[in-house]
Design an enzyme around this catalytic site. Sequence first.
Site, PDB file in Angstrom:
ATOM      1  N   LYS A   1      -5.004  -8.376  -0.100  1.00 24.28           N
ATOM      2  CA  LYS A   1      -3.931  -7.980   0.828  1.00 24.28           C
ATOM      3  C   LYS A   1      -4.424  -8.022   2.278  1.00 24.28           C
ATOM      4  O   LYS A   1      -3.764  -8.570   3.160  1.00 24.28           O
ATOM      5  CB  LYS A   1      -3.465  -6.561   0.481  1.00 24.28           C
ATOM      6  CG  LYS A   1      -2.600  -5.909   1.548  1.00 24.28           C
ATOM      7  CD  LYS A   1      -2.196  -4.500   1.181  1.00 24.28           C
ATOM      8  CE  LYS A   1      -3.110  -3.417   1.696  1.00 24.28           C
ATOM      9  NZ  LYS A   1      -3.008  -3.080   3.107  1.00 24.28           N
ATOM     10  N   ASN A   2      -5.595  -7.436   2.506  1.00 20.80           N
ATOM     11  CA  ASN A   2      -6.051  -7.282   3.885  1.00 20.80           C
ATOM     12  C   ASN A   2      -6.528  -8.587   4.516  1.00 20.80           C
ATOM     13  O   ASN A   2      -6.776  -8.640   5.723  1.00 20.80           O
ATOM     14  CB  ASN A   2      -7.157  -6.221   3.976  1.00 20.80           C
ATOM     15  CG  ASN A   2      -6.593  -4.820   3.806  1.00 20.80           C
ATOM     16  OD1 ASN A   2      -5.376  -4.659   3.747  1.00 20.80           O
ATOM     17  ND2 ASN A   2      -7.462  -3.833   3.726  1.00 20.80           N
TER      18      ASN A   2
ATOM     19  N   ARG B   1       1.793  -0.865   8.986  1.00 20.50           N
ATOM     20  CA  ARG B   1       1.002  -0.899  10.213  1.00 20.50           C
ATOM     21  C   ARG B   1       0.473  -2.298  10.522  1.00 20.50           C
ATOM     22  O   ARG B   1       0.325  -2.673  11.675  1.00 20.50           O
ATOM     23  CB  ARG B   1      -0.192   0.043  10.091  1.00 20.50           C
ATOM     24  CG  ARG B   1       0.128   1.471   9.888  1.00 20.50           C
ATOM     25  CD  ARG B   1      -1.141   2.255   9.975  1.00 20.50           C
ATOM     26  NE  ARG B   1      -1.838   1.959  11.207  1.00 20.50           N
ATOM     27  CZ  ARG B   1      -1.573   2.519  12.359  1.00 20.50           C
ATOM     28  NH1 ARG B   1      -0.655   3.424  12.467  1.00 20.50           N
ATOM     29  NH2 ARG B   1      -2.240   2.170  13.435  1.00 20.50           N
TER      30      ARG B   1
ATOM     31  N   CYS C   1       0.569   8.050  10.380  1.00 16.73           N
ATOM     32  CA  CYS C   1       0.171   7.538   9.072  1.00 16.73           C
ATOM     33  C   CYS C   1      -0.500   8.650   8.287  1.00 16.73           C
ATOM     34  O   CYS C   1      -1.146   9.509   8.867  1.00 16.73           O
ATOM     35  CB  CYS C   1      -0.793   6.385   9.277  1.00 16.73           C
ATOM     36  SG  CYS C   1      -1.471   5.754   7.763  1.00 16.73           S
TER      37      CYS C   1
ATOM     38  N   ARG D   1      -4.216   6.780  13.793  1.00 18.19           N
ATOM     39  CA  ARG D   1      -4.646   5.374  13.820  1.00 18.19           C
ATOM     40  C   ARG D   1      -4.177   4.703  15.102  1.00 18.19           C
ATOM     41  O   ARG D   1      -3.182   3.975  15.108  1.00 18.19           O
ATOM     42  CB  ARG D   1      -4.110   4.636  12.596  1.00 18.19           C
ATOM     43  CG  ARG D   1      -4.707   5.163  11.311  1.00 18.19           C
ATOM     44  CD  ARG D   1      -4.136   4.502  10.104  1.00 18.19           C
ATOM     45  NE  ARG D   1      -4.643   3.159   9.875  1.00 18.19           N
ATOM     46  CZ  ARG D   1      -4.301   2.412   8.839  1.00 18.19           C
ATOM     47  NH1 ARG D   1      -3.447   2.857   7.958  1.00 18.19           N
ATOM     48  NH2 ARG D   1      -4.816   1.208   8.682  1.00 18.19           N
TER      49      ARG D   1
ATOM     50  N   ASP E   1     -11.391   2.247   1.789  1.00 20.12           N
ATOM     51  CA  ASP E   1     -10.287   1.968   0.872  1.00 20.12           C
ATOM     52  C   ASP E   1     -10.641   2.224  -0.593  1.00 20.12           C
ATOM     53  O   ASP E   1      -9.769   2.102  -1.465  1.00 20.12           O
ATOM     54  CB  ASP E   1      -9.799   0.513   1.046  1.00 20.12           C
ATOM     55  CG  ASP E   1      -8.962   0.365   2.307  1.00 20.12           C
ATOM     56  OD1 ASP E   1      -8.644   1.381   2.941  1.00 20.12           O
ATOM     57  OD2 ASP E   1      -8.645  -0.784   2.664  1.00 20.12           O
TER      58      ASP E   1
ATOM     59  N   VAL F   1     -14.803   6.526   8.457  1.00 14.42           N
ATOM     60  CA  VAL F   1     -13.855   5.579   9.054  1.00 14.42           C
ATOM     61  C   VAL F   1     -12.522   6.284   9.308  1.00 14.42           C
ATOM     62  O   VAL F   1     -11.974   6.215  10.413  1.00 14.42           O
ATOM     63  CB  VAL F   1     -13.658   4.345   8.143  1.00 14.42           C
ATOM     64  CG1 VAL F   1     -12.686   3.366   8.774  1.00 14.42           C
ATOM     65  CG2 VAL F   1     -14.992   3.670   7.882  1.00 14.42           C
TER      66      VAL F   1
ATOM     67  N   ARG G   1       2.607  -1.305  -2.388  1.00 14.59           N
ATOM     68  CA  ARG G   1       2.287  -1.959  -1.115  1.00 14.59           C
ATOM     69  C   ARG G   1       1.043  -2.825  -1.260  1.00 14.59           C
ATOM     70  O   ARG G   1       0.918  -3.847  -0.597  1.00 14.59           O
ATOM     71  CB  ARG G   1       2.043  -0.908  -0.026  1.00 14.59           C
ATOM     72  CG  ARG G   1       3.286  -0.218   0.479  1.00 14.59           C
ATOM     73  CD  ARG G   1       2.919   0.616   1.687  1.00 14.59           C
ATOM     74  NE  ARG G   1       1.892  -0.090   2.443  1.00 14.59           N
ATOM     75  CZ  ARG G   1       0.849   0.487   3.027  1.00 14.59           C
ATOM     76  NH1 ARG G   1       0.697   1.773   3.002  1.00 14.59           N
ATOM     77  NH2 ARG G   1      -0.037  -0.236   3.687  1.00 14.59           N
TER      78      ARG G   1
HETATM   79  C1  UD1 Z   1      -7.857  -1.995   8.124  1.00 13.60           C
HETATM   80  C2  UD1 Z   1      -7.313  -2.148   6.731  1.00 13.60           C
HETATM   81  C3  UD1 Z   1      -7.298  -0.799   6.006  1.00 13.60           C
HETATM   82  C4  UD1 Z   1      -8.691  -0.195   6.030  1.00 13.60           C
HETATM   83  C5  UD1 Z   1      -9.236  -0.144   7.454  1.00 13.60           C
HETATM   84  C6  UD1 Z   1     -10.698   0.281   7.520  1.00 13.60           C
HETATM   85  C7  UD1 Z   1      -5.792  -3.999   6.971  1.00 13.60           C
HETATM   86  C8  UD1 Z   1      -4.404  -4.485   6.956  1.00 13.60           C
HETATM   87  N1  UD1 Z   1      -5.961  -2.702   6.829  1.00 13.60           N
HETATM   88  O1  UD1 Z   1      -6.974  -1.113   8.831  1.00 13.60           O
HETATM   89  O2  UD1 Z   1      -6.908  -1.044   4.647  1.00 13.60           O
HETATM   90  O3  UD1 Z   1      -8.636   1.132   5.520  1.00 13.60           O
HETATM   91  O4  UD1 Z   1      -9.163  -1.449   8.055  1.00 13.60           O
HETATM   92  O5  UD1 Z   1     -11.489  -0.556   6.782  1.00 13.60           O
HETATM   93  O6  UD1 Z   1      -6.716  -4.773   7.061  1.00 13.60           O
HETATM   94  N2  UD1 Z   1      -9.464   2.766  15.646  1.00 13.60           N
HETATM   95  C9  UD1 Z   1      -9.423   3.190  16.958  1.00 13.60           C
HETATM   96  N3  UD1 Z   1      -8.754   2.407  17.842  1.00 13.60           N
HETATM   97  C10 UD1 Z   1      -8.170   1.240  17.513  1.00 13.60           C
HETATM   98  C11 UD1 Z   1      -8.231   0.820  16.170  1.00 13.60           C
HETATM   99  C12 UD1 Z   1      -8.889   1.602  15.267  1.00 13.60           C
HETATM  100  O7  UD1 Z   1      -9.965   4.228  17.309  1.00 13.60           O
HETATM  101  O8  UD1 Z   1      -7.599   0.587  18.387  1.00 13.60           O
HETATM  102  C13 UD1 Z   1     -10.163   3.591  14.656  1.00 13.60           C
HETATM  103  C14 UD1 Z   1      -9.255   4.029  13.520  1.00 13.60           C
HETATM  104  O9  UD1 Z   1      -8.552   5.208  13.838  1.00 13.60           O
HETATM  105  C15 UD1 Z   1     -10.245   4.227  12.384  1.00 13.60           C
HETATM  106  C16 UD1 Z   1     -11.272   3.130  12.660  1.00 13.60           C
HETATM  107  O10 UD1 Z   1     -11.136   2.784  14.026  1.00 13.60           O
HETATM  108  O11 UD1 Z   1     -10.877   5.488  12.511  1.00 13.60           O
HETATM  109  C17 UD1 Z   1     -11.115   1.883  11.811  1.00 13.60           C
HETATM  110  O12 UD1 Z   1      -9.765   1.450  11.887  1.00 13.60           O
HETATM  111  P1  UD1 Z   1      -9.369  -0.086  11.733  1.00 13.60           P
HETATM  112  O13 UD1 Z   1     -10.540  -0.874  11.245  1.00 13.60           O
HETATM  113  O14 UD1 Z   1      -8.711  -0.556  12.968  1.00 13.60           O
HETATM  114  O15 UD1 Z   1      -8.279  -0.011  10.575  1.00 13.60           O
HETATM  115  P2  UD1 Z   1      -7.074  -1.016  10.417  1.00 13.60           P
HETATM  116  O16 UD1 Z   1      -7.453  -2.336  10.968  1.00 13.60           O
HETATM  117  O17 UD1 Z   1      -5.818  -0.368  10.883  1.00 13.60           O
END
Ligand code: UD1
Length: 466
Positions: A20-21, A91, A115, A120, A306, A328, A398
């Site tokens: 999925k990701n 998201r 969320c 996030r 995950d 994370v 999902r």
């Molecule tokens: C992706 C995955 C999700 C997985 C996550 C972490 C997809 C579609 N989803 O989510 O399944 O759980 O990676 O492996 O690929 N953060 C910030 N600022 C930002 C972005 C992120 O502070 O602009 C923080 C988040 O709050 C979190 C951490 O960074 O604590 C990692 O988040 P991120 O890797 O961005 O998760 P997603 O890409 O949303």
Amino acid sequence: MFTIRGGKPLRGITAVGGAKNAALPIMAAALAADSASVLHQVPDLSDVTTLSQVLMSLGMLVERRVDGTMRLEVINAQPCLADYELVRRMRASVCVLGPLLARRQRACVSLPGGCNIGHRPIDLHLKGLAALGAEITIERGYVFAQAGRLKGTDIYLGGPCGSTVTGTCNVMTAAALAQGVTVISAAACEPEVVNLGQYLNAMGAKIEGLGTPLLRIDGVDQLRGAEHTIIPDRIEAVTLIIAGAITRGRLRISGVCLEHLAGVLDVLRSIGVRIEAQGTTVAVSVPEALRPSDITALPYPGIPTDVQAQLTALLCLADGISVVTDKVFPDRFLHIPELCRMGARIRREGASGIISGVPKLSGSCVMASDLRASAALLLAGLAADGESVIRRIYHLDRGYERLERKLNMLGADISRVTDAPAHLPSSLQPSPEEMQQVNNDVCEPPPPKFLKLADVKSSTSYNILN
Ligand code: UD1
């Protein structure tokens, strides 16, 4: 909702689907191409359907075949709005931001909002795109971004919880069409980001350093459509391995990419799960008692956040005290109270769950709060004595393709039924005798005990009473 009759060891062979990701950011990146792309092994998930709707609203023709092939072609490059009604459902819709901005010079994408797994933000996505030259404002819940041709630069993408997966996807895709060289440091190293980078390179991008925290991207003038295969879903693979282990069954799981699972396989083996690999197939069994562990979810190549909830479910049945920490998403623990309803003994302490293993779980009625929490509850239900009910399983749909069908083929007993009182198993309702006992207790309350304030103050429970 699901009703599950637990306690059946799973046996047989099953296969892992496409990730999925990886599929979601890759589908979004197809917006940046000048011609049609064909993707293979796209999983059949509700998130894929939602993103397809977002892409169609952005002028893309999306054709899906039952064999997992998807054809994506932009037929109208005018629309630039990803609406709240679609984005709020998923998201990952935010992945359209980078490709839209790079290819159409403007994007208006709803902020994804709250969320269940914690705060996030997307500040790192916006910081990276702004560094490439985008003008970004946030108004009325939408990100408005516009730019002329983006310009390559040096970008540090690290955040308080490490790298960002979809943030790296957005900035990398935008930088692929920027003028000049972009160097992203603290980039996410997840296999799904690598898979996207490979797709972009097949489209004509020039990206080096995939799978490392340092990406060098030589911008190109245009990207053409490409044919590409989505990698196997490592999270589904771990969920199936734990399904075998938690039911003390014997499973063979094919289509697994072992290279992506090194950290989590190491942990599972230390817990006592026997995992024997032959090519892309793994054999799972549990020859002895499960041992406790101390696990921390970290960005790749660490243990994925995950699978944190699924590992927590497994460790509920280990012989001793385990600690599961999530660095994370430090608030991703809504499954804990539901697992406790099934007889687990877990205490939340900050970003950790402290688990005292119990010999067995007991079937209960529980509520899924998010995608991976629902997988954890399903695993616990498979292992528990008696029947369980899991409500709000739309979270599971999902991210898992027909998971209950796969598990039922292995000997599980899971039914998908409408969430209605009539479908609650009678075994989960109190028996007439129990009801009678409860009513008697209510009718005859124990005589009240009156404490004097002085007694209360001198007792150790004073602080609690206050
Ligand atoms: C992706 C995955 C999700 C997985 C996550 C972490 C997809 C579609 N989803 O989510 O399944 O759980 O990676 O492996 O690929 N953060 C910030 N600022 C930002 C972005 C992120 O502070 O602009 C923080 C988040 O709050 C979190 C951490 O960074 O604590 C990692 O988040 P991120 O890797 O961005 O998760 P997603 O890409 O949303």
